[in-house]
Motif scaffolding. Structure first.
Motif, PDB file in Angstrom:
ATOM      1  N   UNK A 280      -1.040   6.253   0.321  1.00 50.82           N
ATOM      2  CA  UNK A 280      -0.568   7.592  -0.023  1.00 50.82           C
ATOM      3  C   UNK A 280      -1.556   8.193  -1.012  1.00 50.82           C
ATOM      4  N   UNK A 281      -2.112   9.353  -0.651  1.00 48.11           N
ATOM      5  CA  UNK A 281      -3.128   9.967  -1.500  1.00 48.11           C
ATOM      6  C   UNK A 281      -2.579  10.417  -2.848  1.00 48.11           C
ATOM      7  N   UNK A 282      -1.239  10.424  -2.992  1.00 48.63           N
ATOM      8  CA  UNK A 282      -0.669  10.755  -4.302  1.00 48.63           C
ATOM      9  C   UNK A 282      -0.930   9.636  -5.310  1.00 48.63           C
ATOM     10  N   UNK A 283      -1.225   8.429  -4.811  1.00 51.47           N
ATOM     11  CA  UNK A 283      -1.450   7.284  -5.686  1.00 51.47           C
ATOM     12  C   UNK A 283      -2.813   6.667  -5.387  1.00 51.47           C
ATOM     13  N   UNK A 284      -3.895   7.386  -5.711  1.00 57.61           N
ATOM     14  CA  UNK A 284      -5.233   6.848  -5.414  1.00 57.61           C
ATOM     15  C   UNK A 284      -5.480   5.567  -6.212  1.00 57.61           C
ATOM     16  N   UNK A 285      -6.032   4.586  -5.523  1.00 62.80           N
ATOM     17  CA  UNK A 285      -6.399   3.349  -6.195  1.00 62.80           C
ATOM     18  C   UNK A 285      -5.335   2.280  -6.197  1.00 62.80           C
ATOM     19  N   UNK A 286      -4.084   2.607  -5.812  1.00 61.65           N
ATOM     20  CA  UNK A 286      -3.042   1.594  -5.786  1.00 61.65           C
ATOM     21  C   UNK A 286      -3.107   0.790  -4.490  1.00 61.65           C
ATOM     22  N   UNK A 287      -2.768  -0.476  -4.598  1.00 58.41           N
ATOM     23  CA  UNK A 287      -2.764  -1.336  -3.413  1.00 58.41           C
ATOM     24  C   UNK A 287      -1.502  -1.106  -2.602  1.00 58.41           C
ATOM     25  N   UNK A 288      -1.604  -1.324  -1.302  1.00 60.24           N
ATOM     26  CA  UNK A 288      -0.454  -1.191  -0.411  1.00 60.24           C
ATOM     27  C   UNK A 288      -0.444  -2.357   0.569  1.00 60.24           C
ATOM     28  N   UNK A 289       0.744  -2.889   0.830  1.00 60.62           N
ATOM     29  CA  UNK A 289       0.903  -3.939   1.829  1.00 60.62           C
ATOM     30  C   UNK A 289       1.931  -3.476   2.842  1.00 60.62           C
ATOM     31  N   UNK A 290       1.791  -3.966   4.063  1.00 61.74           N
ATOM     32  CA  UNK A 290       2.686  -3.543   5.148  1.00 61.74           C
ATOM     33  C   UNK A 290       4.019  -4.262   5.055  1.00 61.74           C
ATOM     34  N   UNK A 291       5.093  -3.511   5.273  1.00 62.51           N
ATOM     35  CA  UNK A 291       6.413  -4.107   5.417  1.00 62.51           C
ATOM     36  C   UNK A 291       7.244  -3.189   6.296  1.00 62.51           C
ATOM     37  N   UNK A 292       8.307  -3.736   6.832  1.00 65.09           N
ATOM     38  CA  UNK A 292       9.233  -2.961   7.650  1.00 65.09           C
ATOM     39  C   UNK A 292      10.632  -3.453   7.319  1.00 65.09           C
ATOM     40  N   UNK A 293      11.366  -2.658   6.563  1.00 68.26           N
ATOM     41  CA  UNK A 293      12.688  -3.074   6.101  1.00 68.26           C
ATOM     42  C   UNK A 293      13.680  -3.215   7.254  1.00 68.26           C
ATOM     43  N   UNK A 294      13.326  -2.682   8.416  1.00 65.77           N
ATOM     44  CA  UNK A 294      14.211  -2.820   9.570  1.00 65.77           C
ATOM     45  C   UNK A 294      14.025  -4.162  10.264  1.00 65.77           C
ATOM     46  N   UNK A 295      12.882  -4.822  10.041  1.00 69.16           N
ATOM     47  CA  UNK A 295      12.570  -6.035  10.801  1.00 69.16           C
ATOM     48  C   UNK A 295      12.231  -7.244   9.933  1.00 69.16           C
ATOM     49  N   UNK A 296      11.824  -7.017   8.697  1.00 71.30           N
ATOM     50  CA  UNK A 296      11.426  -8.143   7.842  1.00 71.30           C
ATOM     51  C   UNK A 296      12.660  -8.750   7.181  1.00 71.30           C
ATOM     52  N   UNK A 297      13.402  -9.529   7.943  1.00 71.84           N
ATOM     53  CA  UNK A 297      14.692 -10.037   7.484  1.00 71.84           C
ATOM     54  C   UNK A 297      14.666 -11.544   7.261  1.00 71.84           C
ATOM     55  N   UNK A 298      13.469 -12.131   7.191  1.00 78.12           N
ATOM     56  CA  UNK A 298      13.326 -13.545   6.860  1.00 78.12           C
ATOM     57  C   UNK A 298      12.486 -13.674   5.603  1.00 78.12           C
ATOM     58  N   UNK A 299      12.795 -14.646   4.793  1.00 77.25           N
ATOM     59  CA  UNK A 299      12.014 -14.827   3.559  1.00 77.25           C
ATOM     60  C   UNK A 299      10.552 -15.107   3.876  1.00 77.25           C
ATOM     61  N   UNK A 300      10.292 -15.743   5.048  1.00 76.02           N
ATOM     62  CA  UNK A 300       8.903 -16.026   5.435  1.00 76.02           C
ATOM     63  C   UNK A 300       8.098 -14.742   5.623  1.00 76.02           C
ATOM     64  N   UNK A 301       8.784 -13.653   5.966  1.00 80.62           N
ATOM     65  CA  UNK A 301       8.085 -12.380   6.132  1.00 80.62           C
ATOM     66  C   UNK A 301       7.545 -11.870   4.804  1.00 80.62           C
TER      67      UNK A 301
END
Length: 430
Positions: A37-58
């Motif tokens: 998001x260009x509103x937060x230049x320089x911040x790190x981002x990781x992918x997640x999907x709250x609809x599908x990441x329902x295991x702790x391994x995710x």
């Protein structure tokens, strides 16, 4: 401190990220697709999907080097795979279990103020809270009341601003007597920062509310004054009409109007009598009153534009969709003889001209329907704009006499082009 924030680009999440960054923390934004998001230049981002990441391994790989997590993810209504059960319960629980496995002790949950009987949104949020409370973590649950922002708005806060900004009229659900304890989004972010600075404040539930209890009428009038609009006649909207509008919004699945908003407009949104005192005692936080928050951020012309365009832009979109549908219907109902009469100048052979007319009529019908359904709106609006530009350039070049049409048939395309450009430019809502 390195902190993972889910729902980092949402209204509350963005203010939380801003507050954490200002306090010197290293923020990792867990968002769908790991988009930056260009509103937060320089911040790190990781992918997640709250609809599908329902295991702790995710979640375990995303917690490398993380010292605390803040869950700001939430949805107001279910849509497709984005269900209350997944986004508010299963995915957060998987994240918090992963924290326990990875040794990340501090977990802060942004929940919602209310009662389970207020509807599925609140009930699922509170079930997610209960699941967190059962874990051996230094958890803290924060339950905000109605959250507003003087420097921006989203969802329900935008809707209430728009109601306050209607020309000459202030609609009040019921009589506007519902009681609220609104809190500034900046103070929600400050509460998260304060909680991280006080690790001893754990295994507790704190209600995030402002210091003043306001009626909905007074809340809307405060925003109207802040926007700089004059006095307005109040109009009491009967409760059945409010419920009907919210039910329609829930059915259409667009915008903040829905079951969650209906409960708030009927019951209000108040914290416990000692909620403000507990915030000061536990976090050292003294939320600002609405009056003070608005005084610290005077409105700008963009705020007035946004309030006045909130209802106007959907009307413009619907009128455009109906225009395209009407154009398509007329294109198909026009007798072939009338269509072929335009081929007298020989620029196109008669069969080709008829096929082109029917094809463009079909395209008009398709785009009009997709626009009405809000399917991939940016793409649809761009295609509508491209078609209109193509019509205008092609007809204006091949048959320049149409520029002199006494009814302005071709000239009317110019304001339509501007209107489509406006819809396209304002399609982003966050």
């Amino acid at each position: 401190m390195r902190i993972l924030v889910t729902g980092a680009y949402g209204f509350i999440g963005a203010h939380t990220v801003a507050a954490l960054t200002a306090a010197g923390h290293e923020v990792v934004c867990a968002v769908r697709g790991a988009r930056l998001d260009t509103r937060f230049p320089g911040l790190a981002a990781v992918a997640c999907d709250m609809a599908r990441d329902v295991r702790s391994e995710d979640w375990l790989p995303r917690l490398a080097g993380v010292e605390a997590v803040v869950n700001c993810a939430g949805i107001l209504r279910e849509r497709g795979a984005d269900t209350f059960a997944a986004v508010h319960e299963q995915a957060p629980l998987a994240l918090f279990r992963a924290c326990a496995q990875a040794g990340v002790r501090r977990a802060i949950q942004l929940s919602a103020l209310g009662h389970a009987e207020d509807g599925a949104f609140i009930a699922s949020k509170h079930r997610g809270d209960s699941a967190l409370m059962a874990l051996e973590l230094d958890w803290l649950v924060l339950r905000p009341s109605l959250v507003y922002g003087a420097r921006g708005s989203y969802g329900g806060s935008s809707l209430l601003r728009a109601l306050a900004g209607l020309p000459g009229l202030l609609p009040l659900p019921g009589r506007g007597g519902q009681r609220l304890q609104p809190i500034a989004a900046e103070d929600v972010g400050a509460a998260v920062v304060a909680a991280l600075a006080r690790p001893a404040v754990a295994r507790d539930v704190l209600e995030l509310v402002g210091p003043d209890v306001l009626s909905l009428r007074d809340y809307l009038l405060a925003w109207r004054r802040w926007l700089g609009f004059g006095r307005a006649r109040t109009l009491a909207v009967p409760a059945p009409l409010v419920r009907l509008a919210c039910a329609l919004g829930e059915h259409l699945g667009r915008g903040p109007l829905g079951n969650t908003m209906a409960r708030m407009l009927e019951r209000g949104n108040l914290g416990a009598a000692d909620a403000v005192d507990r915030l000061h005692e536990r976090l050292g936080l003294a939320p600002r009153s609405l009056q003070r928050a608005l005084a610290e951020a005077p409105s700008q012309v963009q705020d007035r534009w946004h309030a006045r365009l909130y209802f106007g832009l959907p009307l413009l979109r619907v009128s455009m969709a109906l225009l395209w549908l009407g154009s398509g219907v007329v294109g198909w109902l026009t007798p072939p003889a009338d269509v072929l009469a335009a081929a007298a100048d020989g620029l196109l052979p008669a069969p080709g001209l008829l096929a082109l007319a029917r094809a463009t009529a079909s395209a008009d019908l398709l785009l009009g329907a997709l626009c009405l359904l809000r399917w991939r709106p940016r793409l649809v609006l761009a295609l509508m704009l491209a078609m209109l530009l193509g019509y205008t350039v092609a007809i204006g070049t091949a048959w320049p006499v149409h520029w002199l049409d006494p009814f302005g048939g071709l000239l009317k395309n110019l304001p339509l082009i501007a209107a489509l450009a406006l819809l396209l430019a304002t399609e982003e809502h966050r």
